[in-house]
Design a protein around this motif. Structure first.
Motif, PDB file in Angstrom:
ATOM      1  N   ALA A 173     -19.392  37.355  15.837  1.00 15.58           N
ATOM      2  CA  ALA A 173     -19.273  37.650  14.400  1.00 15.58           C
ATOM      3  C   ALA A 173     -18.780  39.076  14.188  1.00 15.58           C
ATOM      4  N   GLN A 174     -19.267  40.001  15.006  1.00 16.78           N
ATOM      5  CA  GLN A 174     -18.809  41.394  14.903  1.00 16.78           C
ATOM      6  C   GLN A 174     -17.321  41.474  15.247  1.00 16.78           C
ATOM      7  N   ARG A 175     -16.916  40.790  16.289  1.00 15.93           N
ATOM      8  CA  ARG A 175     -15.495  40.807  16.680  1.00 15.93           C
ATOM      9  C   ARG A 175     -14.633  40.180  15.582  1.00 15.93           C
ATOM     10  N   LEU A 176     -15.081  39.066  15.026  1.00 12.20           N
ATOM     11  CA  LEU A 176     -14.334  38.422  13.938  1.00 12.20           C
ATOM     12  C   LEU A 176     -14.190  39.372  12.752  1.00 12.20           C
ATOM     13  N   GLY A 177     -15.249  40.101  12.442  1.00 11.14           N
ATOM     14  CA  GLY A 177     -15.213  41.022  11.309  1.00 11.14           C
ATOM     15  C   GLY A 177     -14.300  42.202  11.552  1.00 11.14           C
ATOM     16  N   ASN A 178     -14.385  42.783  12.741  1.00 12.00           N
ATOM     17  CA  ASN A 178     -13.618  43.986  13.040  1.00 12.00           C
ATOM     18  C   ASN A 178     -12.144  43.707  13.305  1.00 12.00           C
ATOM     19  N   GLU A 179     -11.846  42.630  14.016  1.00 14.62           N
ATOM     20  CA  GLU A 179     -10.462  42.360  14.401  1.00 14.62           C
ATOM     21  C   GLU A 179      -9.712  41.478  13.409  1.00 14.62           C
ATOM     22  N   THR A 207     -18.769  35.891   8.050  1.00 12.97           N
ATOM     23  CA  THR A 207     -19.795  35.122   8.740  1.00 12.97           C
ATOM     24  C   THR A 207     -20.890  34.795   7.738  1.00 12.97           C
ATOM     25  N   THR A 208     -21.476  33.611   7.857  1.00 15.79           N
ATOM     26  CA  THR A 208     -22.625  33.245   7.027  1.00 15.79           C
ATOM     27  C   THR A 208     -23.884  33.569   7.819  1.00 15.79           C
ATOM     28  N   ILE A 209     -24.762  34.332   7.215  1.00  9.25           N
ATOM     29  CA  ILE A 209     -26.001  34.760   7.866  1.00  9.25           C
ATOM     30  C   ILE A 209     -27.169  34.356   6.984  1.00  9.25           C
ATOM     31  N   VAL A 210     -28.151  33.690   7.598  1.00 10.49           N
ATOM     32  CA  VAL A 210     -29.387  33.338   6.908  1.00 10.49           C
ATOM     33  C   VAL A 210     -30.474  34.233   7.491  1.00 10.49           C
ATOM     34  N   PHE A 211     -31.221  34.904   6.613  1.00 13.11           N
ATOM     35  CA  PHE A 211     -32.285  35.796   7.066  1.00 13.11           C
ATOM     36  C   PHE A 211     -33.523  35.585   6.214  1.00 13.11           C
ATOM     37  N   THR A 229     -18.918  40.271   6.214  1.00 18.08           N
ATOM     38  CA  THR A 229     -18.290  40.750   7.436  1.00 18.08           C
ATOM     39  C   THR A 229     -19.314  41.579   8.198  1.00 18.08           C
ATOM     40  N   VAL A 230     -19.505  41.268   9.480  1.00 12.24           N
ATOM     41  CA  VAL A 230     -20.415  42.049  10.324  1.00 12.24           C
ATOM     42  C   VAL A 230     -19.640  43.250  10.848  1.00 12.24           C
ATOM     43  N   TRP A 231     -20.080  44.447  10.488  1.00 10.31           N
ATOM     44  CA  TRP A 231     -19.372  45.663  10.884  1.00 10.31           C
ATOM     45  C   TRP A 231     -19.809  46.165  12.240  1.00 10.31           C
ATOM     46  N   SER A 232     -21.112  46.120  12.507  1.00 10.21           N
ATOM     47  CA  SER A 232     -21.574  46.580  13.810  1.00 10.21           C
ATOM     48  C   SER A 232     -22.871  45.878  14.184  1.00 10.21           C
ATOM     49  N   LEU A 233     -23.186  45.970  15.477  1.00 11.11           N
ATOM     50  CA  LEU A 233     -24.351  45.309  16.033  1.00 11.11           C
ATOM     51  C   LEU A 233     -25.040  46.291  16.973  1.00 11.11           C
ATOM     52  N   THR A 234     -26.348  46.466  16.781  1.00 10.79           N
ATOM     53  CA  THR A 234     -27.129  47.305  17.694  1.00 10.79           C
ATOM     54  C   THR A 234     -28.187  46.418  18.340  1.00 10.79           C
ATOM     55  N   GLU A 235     -29.091  47.025  19.093  1.00  9.97           N
ATOM     56  CA  GLU A 235     -30.150  46.242  19.733  1.00  9.97           C
ATOM     57  C   GLU A 235     -31.127  45.670  18.722  1.00  9.97           C
ATOM     58  N   TYR A 263     -30.375  45.704  14.912  1.00 11.64           N
ATOM     59  CA  TYR A 263     -29.839  45.410  13.581  1.00 11.64           C
ATOM     60  C   TYR A 263     -28.381  44.958  13.639  1.00 11.64           C
ATOM     61  N   ILE A 264     -27.972  44.263  12.555  1.00  8.13           N
ATOM     62  CA  ILE A 264     -26.553  44.140  12.266  1.00  8.13           C
ATOM     63  C   ILE A 264     -26.309  45.017  11.047  1.00  8.13           C
ATOM     64  N   GLN A 265     -25.126  45.583  10.979  1.00  6.02           N
ATOM     65  CA  GLN A 265     -24.754  46.384   9.819  1.00  6.02           C
ATOM     66  C   GLN A 265     -23.626  45.674   9.106  1.00  6.02           C
ATOM     67  N   ILE A 266     -23.766  45.593   7.768  1.00  6.94           N
ATOM     68  CA  ILE A 266     -22.717  45.011   6.941  1.00  6.94           C
ATOM     69  C   ILE A 266     -22.229  46.082   5.973  1.00  6.94           C
ATOM     70  N   LYS A 267     -21.438  45.692   5.014  1.00  2.00           N
ATOM     71  CA  LYS A 267     -20.844  46.624   4.048  1.00  2.00           C
ATOM     72  C   LYS A 267     -21.892  47.524   3.396  1.00  2.00           C
ATOM     73  N   ASN A 268     -21.469  48.716   3.046  1.00  2.00           N
ATOM     74  CA  ASN A 268     -22.311  49.710   2.368  1.00  2.00           C
ATOM     75  C   ASN A 268     -23.478  50.190   3.228  1.00  2.00           C
ATOM     76  N   GLY A 269     -23.357  50.061   4.547  1.00  2.00           N
ATOM     77  CA  GLY A 269     -24.401  50.554   5.445  1.00  2.00           C
ATOM     78  C   GLY A 269     -25.685  49.746   5.417  1.00  2.00           C
ATOM     79  N   ILE A 270     -25.644  48.539   4.868  1.00  2.00           N
ATOM     80  CA  ILE A 270     -26.844  47.702   4.793  1.00  2.00           C
ATOM     81  C   ILE A 270     -27.159  47.176   6.186  1.00  2.00           C
ATOM     82  N   LEU A 271     -28.425  47.328   6.594  1.00  2.00           N
ATOM     83  CA  LEU A 271     -28.884  46.867   7.900  1.00  2.00           C
ATOM     84  C   LEU A 271     -29.798  45.657   7.729  1.00  2.00           C
ATOM     85  N   ILE A 272     -29.574  44.652   8.565  1.00  2.00           N
ATOM     86  CA  ILE A 272     -30.447  43.480   8.588  1.00  2.00           C
ATOM     87  C   ILE A 272     -31.060  43.411   9.981  1.00  2.00           C
TER      88      ILE A 272
END
Length: 88
Positions: free
Chosen positions: A34-40, A45-49, A61-67, A69-78
């Motif tokens: 999902a991160q690759r799809l968003g960046n490239e 991506t549809t995310i249920v949380f 769009t998934v902007w980044s992935l850490t151990e 969290y995922i980060q989406i637009k506006n710096g929002i972390l899930i």
């Protein structure tokens, strides 16, 4: 797919809590993809949380992935431990 659809801009209106089952390990491949799809490809991506008000679903769009969290637009972390489902 479960979860009430919300706009990603409204995530801040909900308290995100851990899902009943932590699927971090099993979703790792999908989250990386999902991160690759968003960046490239700027693909969404549809995310249920999980929230205190029950499962919520966003299309984003998934902007980044850490151990943790995922980060989406506006710096929002899930938190990964709150994610129930990932589809693209």
């Amino acid at each position: 797919m479960i979860g009430q659809i919300i706009e990603k801009e409204h995530i801040v209106d909900y308290k995100i809590v851990p899902a009943d089952v932590d699927k971090t390990a099993s979703l790792q491949y999908k989250l990386l993809a999902a991160q690759r799809l968003g960046n490239e490809f700027k693909s969404k991506t549809t995310i249920v949380f999980q929230t205190e008000d029950g499962p919520k679903r966003i299309e984003t769009t998934v902007w980044s992935l850490t151990e943790q969290y995922i980060q989406i637009k506006n710096g929002i972390l899930i938190p990964l431990k709150s994610i129930i489902e990932v589809e693209y």
